[in-house]
Scaffold this motif. Structure first.
Motif, PDB file in Angstrom:
ATOM      1  N   GLN A  65       0.814  -1.220   0.000  1.00  0.00           N
ATOM      2  CA  GLN A  65       0.000   0.000   0.000  1.00  0.00           C
ATOM      3  C   GLN A  65       0.853   1.278   0.000  1.00  0.00           C
ATOM      4  O   GLN A  65       0.753   2.121   0.901  1.00  0.00           O
ATOM      5  CB  GLN A  65      -0.944   0.001   1.204  1.00  0.00           C
ATOM      6  N   ASP A  67       2.255   5.087  -1.099  1.00  0.00           N
ATOM      7  CA  ASP A  67       1.597   6.336  -1.460  1.00  0.00           C
ATOM      8  C   ASP A  67       1.955   6.765  -2.880  1.00  0.00           C
ATOM      9  O   ASP A  67       1.201   7.503  -3.511  1.00  0.00           O
ATOM     10  CB  ASP A  67       2.006   7.449  -0.492  1.00  0.00           C
ATOM     11  N   MET A  68       3.120   6.317  -3.361  1.00  0.00           N
ATOM     12  CA  MET A  68       3.593   6.709  -4.685  1.00  0.00           C
ATOM     13  C   MET A  68       4.495   5.616  -5.226  1.00  0.00           C
ATOM     14  O   MET A  68       5.150   4.901  -4.464  1.00  0.00           O
ATOM     15  CB  MET A  68       4.358   8.044  -4.612  1.00  0.00           C
ATOM     16  N   THR A  88      -1.880  -1.230 -10.894  1.00  0.00           N
ATOM     17  CA  THR A  88      -2.534  -0.146 -10.157  1.00  0.00           C
ATOM     18  C   THR A  88      -3.913   0.195 -10.715  1.00  0.00           C
ATOM     19  O   THR A  88      -4.485   1.215 -10.341  1.00  0.00           O
ATOM     20  CB  THR A  88      -1.661   1.126 -10.183  1.00  0.00           C
ATOM     21  N   ARG A  92      -5.560   3.274  -7.879  1.00  0.00           N
ATOM     22  CA  ARG A  92      -4.661   4.209  -8.552  1.00  0.00           C
ATOM     23  C   ARG A  92      -3.744   4.907  -7.564  1.00  0.00           C
ATOM     24  O   ARG A  92      -4.145   5.257  -6.454  1.00  0.00           O
ATOM     25  CB  ARG A  92      -5.477   5.241  -9.327  1.00  0.00           C
ATOM     26  N   ARG A  93      -2.499   5.102  -8.001  1.00  0.00           N
ATOM     27  CA  ARG A  93      -1.507   5.821  -7.210  1.00  0.00           C
ATOM     28  C   ARG A  93      -0.678   6.696  -8.144  1.00  0.00           C
ATOM     29  O   ARG A  93      -0.543   6.374  -9.323  1.00  0.00           O
ATOM     30  CB  ARG A  93      -0.590   4.831  -6.476  1.00  0.00           C
ATOM     31  N   MET A 136       2.446  14.489  -7.072  1.00  0.00           N
ATOM     32  CA  MET A 136       1.379  14.204  -6.116  1.00  0.00           C
ATOM     33  C   MET A 136       0.220  15.180  -6.283  1.00  0.00           C
ATOM     34  O   MET A 136      -0.949  14.784  -6.267  1.00  0.00           O
ATOM     35  CB  MET A 136       1.922  14.260  -4.693  1.00  0.00           C
ATOM     36  N   GLU A 140      -3.591  14.125  -7.327  1.00  0.00           N
ATOM     37  CA  GLU A 140      -4.740  14.444  -6.491  1.00  0.00           C
ATOM     38  C   GLU A 140      -5.759  15.290  -7.261  1.00  0.00           C
ATOM     39  O   GLU A 140      -6.976  15.114  -7.094  1.00  0.00           O
ATOM     40  CB  GLU A 140      -4.278  15.178  -5.230  1.00  0.00           C
ATOM     41  N   GLN A 143      -7.527  12.924  -9.613  1.00  0.00           N
ATOM     42  CA  GLN A 143      -8.454  12.081  -8.866  1.00  0.00           C
ATOM     43  C   GLN A 143      -9.716  12.847  -8.502  1.00  0.00           C
ATOM     44  O   GLN A 143     -10.827  12.307  -8.537  1.00  0.00           O
ATOM     45  CB  GLN A 143      -7.778  11.547  -7.591  1.00  0.00           C
TER      46      GLN A 143
END
Length: 210
Positions: A65, A67-68, A88, A92-93, A136, A140, A143
């Motif tokens: 798991q 974060d990136m 992924t 999604r990451r 990042m 975001e 997303q």
């Protein structure tokens, strides 16, 4: 704790140990990979694993798991990206690809597949944090757009279903449009469901009973 220290990274990289003793290209790539990892660590990032891009990647990412995801690749970047994108697809990451390969013919495909940042060369430690911060932020933002689009689609679908359920109530129970809507809304409030969900259940029940 800084944001970078709390960010858990998985690096996807090829195994270069076999050819490193005799292949100058492998040695150069191994050194570049080493500098990338040093740069990440110097910036306070938490590297939780370095994994190959293979068929087990999905299960490993599901367990870790992160974060990136950092893809460290060169001429085999396309193959690595295919594995990462497949791994992924359900969760999604942000994906950042670092490469020294000057062949950028598949950059558009990589970005379309979900790569948040595609970095050719330039692995100086001071560049790493802003690159990852932008990746990042972009992820975001995308997303958020996907969630908004999904909400709009659900709203449009619900509206059609609600209209069908209203029409059925108006016909079968001789109700006005407002009375039919109010009945649906009260049922939704009583059951703690979306109006569209109640309308769909009502239609399903009507189909079942004929």
């Amino acid at each position: 704790m800084t944001p970078s220290q709390s960010l858990r990274l998985v690096i996807i990289a090829p195994d270069l140990l076999e050819g490193i003793a005799t292949d100058s290209h492998a040695r150069a790539q191994a050194e570049r990979s080493r500098q990338l990892r040093i740069g990440l660590l110097e910036n306070g990032y938490n590297i939780v694993a370095v994994l190959p891009a293979d068929t087990f990647l999905y299960e490993r990412l599901a367990q870790l798991q992160p974060d990136m995801i950092i893809v460290d690749a060169e001429s085999e970047a396309r193959d690595s990206l295919e594995h990462v994108v497949m791994a992924t697809r359900d969760a999604r990451r942000p994906i950042v690809l670092f490469t020294n390969d000057n062949d950028t013919s598949h950059v558009k495909d990589a970005v379309a597949a979900g790569v948040s940042a595609y970095i050719v060369a330039g692995l100086s430690p001071e560049r790493i944090r802003p690159i990852l911060d932008v990746a990042m932020a972009r992820f975001e933002h995308e997303q958020g757009l996907r969630r908004e689009l999904a909400d709009v689609r659900i709203e449009l679908q619900d509206r059609k279903i609600i209209d069908r359920a209203k029409s059925m109530l108006m016909q079968r129970q001789d109700l006005t449009e407002k009375a039919a809507y109010d009945k649906l809304r009260k049922a939704a409030m009583d059951k703690g469901l979306r109006l569209g969900e109640v309308a769909q259940r009502m239609l399903d029940a009507a189909d079942l009973l004929g």
